[in-house]
Scaffold this motif. Sequence first.
Motif, PDB file in Angstrom:
ATOM      1  N   ALA A  93      51.759 -52.142 -28.130  1.00  0.00           N
ATOM      2  CA  ALA A  93      51.441 -50.719 -28.068  1.00  0.00           C
ATOM      3  C   ALA A  93      50.818 -50.241 -29.381  1.00  0.00           C
ATOM      4  CB  ALA A  93      52.710 -49.918 -27.750  1.00  0.00           C
ATOM      5  N   ALA A  94      51.367 -50.719 -30.507  1.00  0.00           N
ATOM      6  CA  ALA A  94      50.823 -50.327 -31.812  1.00  0.00           C
ATOM      7  C   ALA A  94      49.409 -50.851 -31.990  1.00  0.00           C
ATOM      8  CB  ALA A  94      51.734 -50.850 -32.926  1.00  0.00           C
ATOM      9  N   ARG A  95      49.214 -52.093 -31.550  1.00  0.00           N
ATOM     10  CA  ARG A  95      47.874 -52.686 -31.658  1.00  0.00           C
ATOM     11  C   ARG A  95      46.873 -51.928 -30.789  1.00  0.00           C
ATOM     12  NH1 ARG A  95      43.823 -54.612 -34.376  1.00  0.00           N
ATOM     13  NH2 ARG A  95      42.561 -56.145 -33.261  1.00  0.00           N
ATOM     14  N   LEU A  96      47.309 -51.530 -29.598  1.00  0.00           N
ATOM     15  CA  LEU A  96      46.441 -50.777 -28.693  1.00  0.00           C
ATOM     16  C   LEU A  96      46.040 -49.443 -29.325  1.00  0.00           C
ATOM     17  CD1 LEU A  96      45.098 -50.416 -25.951  1.00  0.00           C
ATOM     18  CD2 LEU A  96      47.263 -49.534 -25.069  1.00  0.00           C
ATOM     19  N   GLU A  97      47.012 -48.772 -29.924  1.00  0.00           N
ATOM     20  CA  GLU A  97      46.710 -47.487 -30.562  1.00  0.00           C
ATOM     21  C   GLU A  97      45.735 -47.666 -31.723  1.00  0.00           C
ATOM     22  OE1 GLU A  97      46.555 -43.519 -31.273  1.00  0.00           O
ATOM     23  OE2 GLU A  97      47.367 -44.601 -29.543  1.00  0.00           O
ATOM     24  N   GLU A  98      45.912 -48.738 -32.501  1.00  0.00           N
ATOM     25  CA  GLU A  98      45.000 -49.008 -33.615  1.00  0.00           C
ATOM     26  C   GLU A  98      43.585 -49.294 -33.120  1.00  0.00           C
ATOM     27  OE1 GLU A  98      43.570 -49.391 -37.376  1.00  0.00           O
ATOM     28  OE2 GLU A  98      45.544 -48.667 -36.754  1.00  0.00           O
ATOM     29  N   LEU A  99      43.491 -50.045 -32.010  1.00  0.00           N
ATOM     30  CA  LEU A  99      42.175 -50.335 -31.438  1.00  0.00           C
ATOM     31  C   LEU A  99      41.502 -49.066 -30.922  1.00  0.00           C
ATOM     32  CD1 LEU A  99      42.924 -53.639 -29.522  1.00  0.00           C
ATOM     33  CD2 LEU A  99      41.367 -53.366 -31.450  1.00  0.00           C
ATOM     34  N   ARG A 100      42.282 -48.179 -30.351  1.00  0.00           N
ATOM     35  CA  ARG A 100      41.722 -46.914 -29.876  1.00  0.00           C
ATOM     36  C   ARG A 100      41.148 -46.101 -31.042  1.00  0.00           C
ATOM     37  NH1 ARG A 100      46.564 -45.688 -25.566  1.00  0.00           N
ATOM     38  NH2 ARG A 100      45.568 -46.610 -23.735  1.00  0.00           N
ATOM     39  N   LYS A 101      41.873 -46.109 -32.154  1.00  0.00           N
ATOM     40  CA  LYS A 101      41.386 -45.397 -33.343  1.00  0.00           C
ATOM     41  C   LYS A 101      40.093 -46.032 -33.855  1.00  0.00           C
ATOM     42  CE  LYS A 101      45.891 -43.768 -34.984  1.00  0.00           C
ATOM     43  NZ  LYS A 101      46.910 -43.868 -36.075  1.00  0.00           N
ATOM     44  N   GLN A 102      40.051 -47.362 -33.876  1.00  0.00           N
ATOM     45  CA  GLN A 102      38.853 -48.062 -34.340  1.00  0.00           C
ATOM     46  C   GLN A 102      37.664 -47.761 -33.436  1.00  0.00           C
ATOM     47  OE1 GLN A 102      39.450 -52.269 -35.028  1.00  0.00           O
ATOM     48  NE2 GLN A 102      41.407 -51.920 -36.059  1.00  0.00           N
ATOM     49  N   LYS A 103      37.919 -47.732 -32.131  1.00  0.00           N
ATOM     50  CA  LYS A 103      36.829 -47.438 -31.202  1.00  0.00           C
ATOM     51  C   LYS A 103      36.336 -46.005 -31.380  1.00  0.00           C
ATOM     52  CE  LYS A 103      35.430 -47.349 -26.368  1.00  0.00           C
ATOM     53  NZ  LYS A 103      34.996 -45.943 -26.392  1.00  0.00           N
ATOM     54  N   ALA A 104      37.275 -45.068 -31.567  1.00  0.00           N
ATOM     55  CA  ALA A 104      36.876 -43.674 -31.786  1.00  0.00           C
ATOM     56  C   ALA A 104      36.031 -43.554 -33.054  1.00  0.00           C
ATOM     57  CB  ALA A 104      38.112 -42.788 -31.887  1.00  0.00           C
ATOM     58  N   ALA A 105      36.428 -44.287 -34.111  1.00  0.00           N
ATOM     59  CA  ALA A 105      35.663 -44.262 -35.362  1.00  0.00           C
ATOM     60  C   ALA A 105      34.285 -44.886 -35.159  1.00  0.00           C
ATOM     61  CB  ALA A 105      36.423 -45.003 -36.455  1.00  0.00           C
ATOM     62  N   ALA A 106      34.226 -45.990 -34.390  1.00  0.00           N
ATOM     63  CA  ALA A 106      32.939 -46.634 -34.114  1.00  0.00           C
ATOM     64  C   ALA A 106      32.028 -45.716 -33.300  1.00  0.00           C
ATOM     65  CB  ALA A 106      33.168 -47.956 -33.373  1.00  0.00           C
ATOM     66  N   ASP A 107      32.615 -45.015 -32.325  1.00  0.00           N
ATOM     67  CA  ASP A 107      31.825 -44.063 -31.532  1.00  0.00           C
ATOM     68  C   ASP A 107      31.271 -42.951 -32.421  1.00  0.00           C
ATOM     69  OD1 ASP A 107      32.205 -45.427 -29.184  1.00  0.00           O
ATOM     70  OD2 ASP A 107      33.907 -44.218 -28.523  1.00  0.00           O
ATOM     71  N   ALA A 108      32.109 -42.461 -33.344  1.00  0.00           N
ATOM     72  CA  ALA A 108      31.674 -41.380 -34.236  1.00  0.00           C
ATOM     73  C   ALA A 108      30.562 -41.856 -35.164  1.00  0.00           C
ATOM     74  CB  ALA A 108      32.862 -40.865 -35.048  1.00  0.00           C
ATOM     75  N   ARG A 109      30.711 -43.094 -35.693  1.00  0.00           N
ATOM     76  CA  ARG A 109      29.667 -43.628 -36.571  1.00  0.00           C
ATOM     77  C   ARG A 109      28.360 -43.797 -35.816  1.00  0.00           C
ATOM     78  NH1 ARG A 109      33.930 -46.895 -38.471  1.00  0.00           N
ATOM     79  NH2 ARG A 109      33.220 -48.663 -37.230  1.00  0.00           N
ATOM     80  N   LEU A 110      28.446 -44.280 -34.585  1.00  0.00           N
ATOM     81  CA  LEU A 110      27.246 -44.474 -33.775  1.00  0.00           C
ATOM     82  C   LEU A 110      26.558 -43.143 -33.491  1.00  0.00           C
ATOM     83  CD1 LEU A 110      25.435 -46.408 -32.184  1.00  0.00           C
ATOM     84  CD2 LEU A 110      26.971 -46.123 -30.223  1.00  0.00           C
ATOM     85  N   ALA A 111      27.351 -42.127 -33.162  1.00  0.00           N
ATOM     86  CA  ALA A 111      26.780 -40.803 -32.882  1.00  0.00           C
ATOM     87  C   ALA A 111      26.108 -40.229 -34.132  1.00  0.00           C
ATOM     88  CB  ALA A 111      27.871 -39.855 -32.383  1.00  0.00           C
ATOM     89  N   THR A 112      26.763 -40.399 -35.285  1.00  0.00           N
ATOM     90  CA  THR A 112      26.185 -39.894 -36.539  1.00  0.00           C
ATOM     91  C   THR A 112      24.894 -40.623 -36.866  1.00  0.00           C
ATOM     92  OG1 THR A 112      28.382 -39.341 -37.397  1.00  0.00           O
ATOM     93  CG2 THR A 112      26.615 -39.548 -39.003  1.00  0.00           C
ATOM     94  N   PHE A 113      24.896 -41.943 -36.673  1.00  0.00           N
ATOM     95  CA  PHE A 113      23.714 -42.747 -36.959  1.00  0.00           C
ATOM     96  C   PHE A 113      22.532 -42.312 -36.082  1.00  0.00           C
ATOM     97  CE2 PHE A 113      21.478 -46.975 -36.364  1.00  0.00           C
ATOM     98  CZ  PHE A 113      20.826 -46.902 -37.585  1.00  0.00           C
ATOM     99  N   LYS A 114      22.792 -42.152 -34.788  1.00  0.00           N
ATOM    100  CA  LYS A 114      21.723 -41.735 -33.883  1.00  0.00           C
ATOM    101  C   LYS A 114      21.195 -40.342 -34.255  1.00  0.00           C
ATOM    102  CE  LYS A 114      22.954 -44.421 -29.758  1.00  0.00           C
ATOM    103  NZ  LYS A 114      23.394 -44.353 -28.340  1.00  0.00           N
ATOM    104  N   SER A 115      22.106 -39.445 -34.620  1.00  0.00           N
ATOM    105  CA  SER A 115      21.698 -38.097 -34.993  1.00  0.00           C
ATOM    106  C   SER A 115      20.825 -38.119 -36.249  1.00  0.00           C
ATOM    107  CB  SER A 115      22.933 -37.231 -35.230  1.00  0.00           C
ATOM    108  OG  SER A 115      22.561 -35.944 -35.679  1.00  0.00           O
TER     109      SER A 115
END
Length: 267
Positions: A93-115
């Motif tokens: 469960a802890a690993r899953l939560e950490e992966l979700r945070k990493q994915k959210a950060a990756a999504d944010a970086r991708l959105a910022t990069f495209k912008s």
Amino acid sequence: MKLRSWIVATSLVFGSGCLMRTSTHESAMAKAKTAHDEKVADLDKQIADLTKMRDALQTEIDAQTTLLADLKGRLERLGQNVDSLTKDNAEAAARLEELRKQKAAADARLATFKSLLSKLQSMIDSKQLKVVIRDGRMIIALPNDILFDSGKTSVKKEGKDALEKVAQVLATVADRDFLVAGHTDNVPIKTGQFPSNWELSAARAVEVVRFLVSKGMDGKVLAAAGFAEFDPVVANDNDGNRAQNRRIEIVLQPNIGDLPNLDELTK
């Protein structure tokens, strides 16, 4: 008869000139299109790499979600209380939560990069700057030839025009800090003002920071650093490569939330 011959000859000369000008224009347009297509392809590749990274995180999240569901199912079949998770289940469960945070950060970086790419596209096309991903960080690179004369720190008019546009774009990026990094080639300098390339690169970075602040950026999100000749992007083995290494880079710094938890690092 002579008059007719003269008219025909004149028409041929003017017609030939028009054809030559048309051919030259078409050739220039073709070269410009090829250069533009190459830039677009390079940027598309960088976006694809970020998208691939995000998809890989999603795949791992899916795998951890499946594992968590499997562990819960086993507990139910054994008649145990699902709310009383085993150590393995808690770790999953802890690993899953950490992966979700990493994915959210990756999504944010991708959105910022495209912008940023969209807002800076005209400057990229005119070769005033480049936008790249290096070591997981987004970097805006401006060549020194646009910004400074050799051995100088005063920003040229062409450089001020470019930096003003950059300041307008970066001011729209929320919750991010920026490092302005000065870089030189390996040609030594030794003057009263600049005993080495360390002093020159740092002074140029500070000058750019001051200009960005004068154009509306918050000084709290900016820092300056000089790297001298010690962080080249290519080998300093010819004039063209040395020109590439003489540059100012504006590095988009990671958020504190993007960094690993200290407790995780000490486990």
